[in-house]
Design an enzyme around this catalytic site. Structure first.
Site, PDB file in Angstrom:
ATOM      1  N   GLY A   1       0.775  -1.242   0.000  1.00 27.30           N
ATOM      2  CA  GLY A   1       0.000   0.000   0.000  1.00 27.30           C
ATOM      3  C   GLY A   1       0.800   1.282   0.000  1.00 27.30           C
TER       4      GLY A   1
ATOM      5  N   ASN B   1       1.662   3.022  -2.642  1.00 24.42           N
ATOM      6  CA  ASN B   1       0.998   3.954  -3.563  1.00 24.42           C
ATOM      7  C   ASN B   1      -0.262   4.532  -2.929  1.00 24.42           C
ATOM      8  OD1 ASN B   1       2.207   4.287  -6.399  1.00 24.42           O
ATOM      9  ND2 ASN B   1       2.481   2.102  -5.988  1.00 24.42           N
TER      10      ASN B   1
ATOM     11  N   MET C   1      -3.689  -7.292  -7.083  1.00 26.66           N
ATOM     12  CA  MET C   1      -3.088  -8.404  -7.820  1.00 26.66           C
ATOM     13  C   MET C   1      -4.130  -9.302  -8.494  1.00 26.66           C
ATOM     14  SD  MET C   1      -0.016  -7.660  -7.517  1.00 26.66           S
ATOM     15  CE  MET C   1       0.916  -9.086  -8.014  1.00 26.66           C
TER      16      MET C   1
ATOM     17  N   ILE D   1      -6.817  -9.586 -12.075  1.00 24.65           N
ATOM     18  CA  ILE D   1      -7.237  -9.037 -13.361  1.00 24.65           C
ATOM     19  C   ILE D   1      -8.701  -8.636 -13.243  1.00 24.65           C
ATOM     20  CG2 ILE D   1      -7.663  -9.618 -15.789  1.00 24.65           C
ATOM     21  CD1 ILE D   1      -5.131 -11.402 -15.604  1.00 24.65           C
TER      22      ILE D   1
ATOM     23  N   ASN E   1      -4.736   2.314 -13.413  1.00 23.73           N
ATOM     24  CA  ASN E   1      -3.793   1.372 -12.812  1.00 23.73           C
ATOM     25  C   ASN E   1      -2.394   1.979 -12.863  1.00 23.73           C
ATOM     26  OD1 ASN E   1      -2.788  -1.156 -11.797  1.00 23.73           O
ATOM     27  ND2 ASN E   1      -2.113  -1.661 -13.868  1.00 23.73           N
TER      28      ASN E   1
ATOM     29  N   HIS F   1       1.632   0.797 -13.130  1.00 21.13           N
ATOM     30  CA  HIS F   1       2.422  -0.372 -13.499  1.00 21.13           C
ATOM     31  C   HIS F   1       3.903   0.031 -13.493  1.00 21.13           C
ATOM     32  CE1 HIS F   1       3.116  -4.244 -15.440  1.00 21.13           C
ATOM     33  NE2 HIS F   1       4.001  -3.629 -16.210  1.00 21.13           N
TER      34      HIS F   1
HETATM   35  C1  GRF Z   1       3.720  -1.165  -7.370  1.00 17.90           C
HETATM   36  O1  GRF Z   1       5.010  -1.356  -7.869  1.00 17.90           O
HETATM   37  C2  GRF Z   1       2.729  -1.003  -8.496  1.00 17.90           C
HETATM   38  O2  GRF Z   1       3.261  -0.379  -9.610  1.00 17.90           O
HETATM   39  C3  GRF Z   1       2.407  -2.443  -8.839  1.00 17.90           C
HETATM   40  O3  GRF Z   1       2.365  -3.097  -7.582  1.00 17.90           O
HETATM   41  C4  GRF Z   1       3.203  -2.406  -6.660  1.00 17.90           C
HETATM   42  C5  GRF Z   1       2.347  -2.065  -5.484  1.00 17.90           C
HETATM   43  O4  GRF Z   1       3.082  -1.490  -4.441  1.00 17.90           O
HETATM   44  N1  GRF Z   1       1.179  -2.528  -9.584  1.00 17.90           N
HETATM   45  P1  GRF Z   1       2.335  -0.802  -3.238  1.00 17.90           P
HETATM   46  O5  GRF Z   1       1.370  -1.852  -2.651  1.00 17.90           O
HETATM   47  O6  GRF Z   1       1.602   0.390  -3.738  1.00 17.90           O
HETATM   48  O7  GRF Z   1       3.406  -0.447  -2.264  1.00 17.90           O
END
Ligand code: GRF
Length: 208
Positions: free
Chosen positions: A13, A15, A93, A95, A110, A112
């Site tokens: 988490g 992000n 995680m 789809i 999203n 990535h």
């Molecule tokens: C990040 O690298 C994001 O780009 C990818 O999964 C990771 C999630 O990290 N989709 P966090 O849970 O936000 O720390």
């Protein structure tokens, strides 16, 4: 109008945290309305609760990494109950299939950790290292039925150094993720993103 964001997570988490922080400091014009996890013990849920944001686990009811069936309905209902304008996948995680995508058409993003369209899927920082690219980065894109393939909103580039490990490169990319994801949300909230064919045009800029 401040945009109400629903964030779907599965893990750490970080992000989510960057989005929460920039909402709280009013650097972006948005508020996190709800956080939903497909993992009961996701640290992201703790982060949300600490920020007094409604956060809960919804059983994905599937062994495959897909959001589908009754569980998909439960996710859609929860997001709608919280009246979200935008859904952000932040390390979710699974789809997301057509039903959810059409429910939130052009209202789902999203992040990535690669410069799409290079390196789709999982473990992409390692794929970038193994390939020997000189630059890697992060991409925020709209979610469509094409996994990791929707229209690109923002990207950030980082250099790849010869002595980088997967961990070091991932951290360099993550720092940029934390910058561009909130920025993309702010652009959405201010209604500055226009989609034409497969391209996203950002009003008031030349996309620089
Ligand atoms: C990040 O690298 C994001 O780009 C990818 O999964 C990771 C999630 O990290 N989709 P966090 O849970 O936000 O720390």
């Amino acid at each position: 109008m401040s945009c109400r964001v629903g964030v779907l997570v599965s893990g750490r988490g970080s992000n989510l945290q960057s989005i929460i922080d920039k909402c709280e400091s009013e650097e972006i014009d948005a508020e996190v309305a709800v956080v939903i996890s497909d993992k009961e013990d996701a640290f992201a849920l703790e982060r949300a609760r600490k920020a007094e944001i409604e956060a809960y686990y919804i059983d994905p009811e599937a062994t495959r990494p897909i959001l589908i069936g009754k569980a998909e309905d439960n996710y859609i209902d929860a997001l709608k109950e919280h009246d979200v304008d935008l859904v952000c996948l932040a390390g979710f995680m699974r789809i997301v299939k057509e039903k959810t995508i059409s429910e939130f058409k052009w209202r789902m993003m999203n992040i990535h950790p690669s410069l799409l369209p290079s390196f789709k899927g999982l473990n992409v920082q390692k794929k970038a290292l193994d390939y020997g690219v000189r630059f890697a980065g992060a991409t925020v894109h709209f979610v469509t039925g094409d996994v990791d393939g929707g229209p690109i909103i923002l990207q950030a580039v980082v250099p790849v150094y010869q002595d980088d490990t997967e961990e070091v490169l991932s951290m360099r990319i993550l720092k940029e993720e934390h910058r561009i994801y909130p920025e993309a949300i702010d652009l959405f909230s201010k209604n500055k993103l226009k989609i034409k064919d497969n391209r996203v045009f950002i009003e008031g800029t030349n996309g620089e």
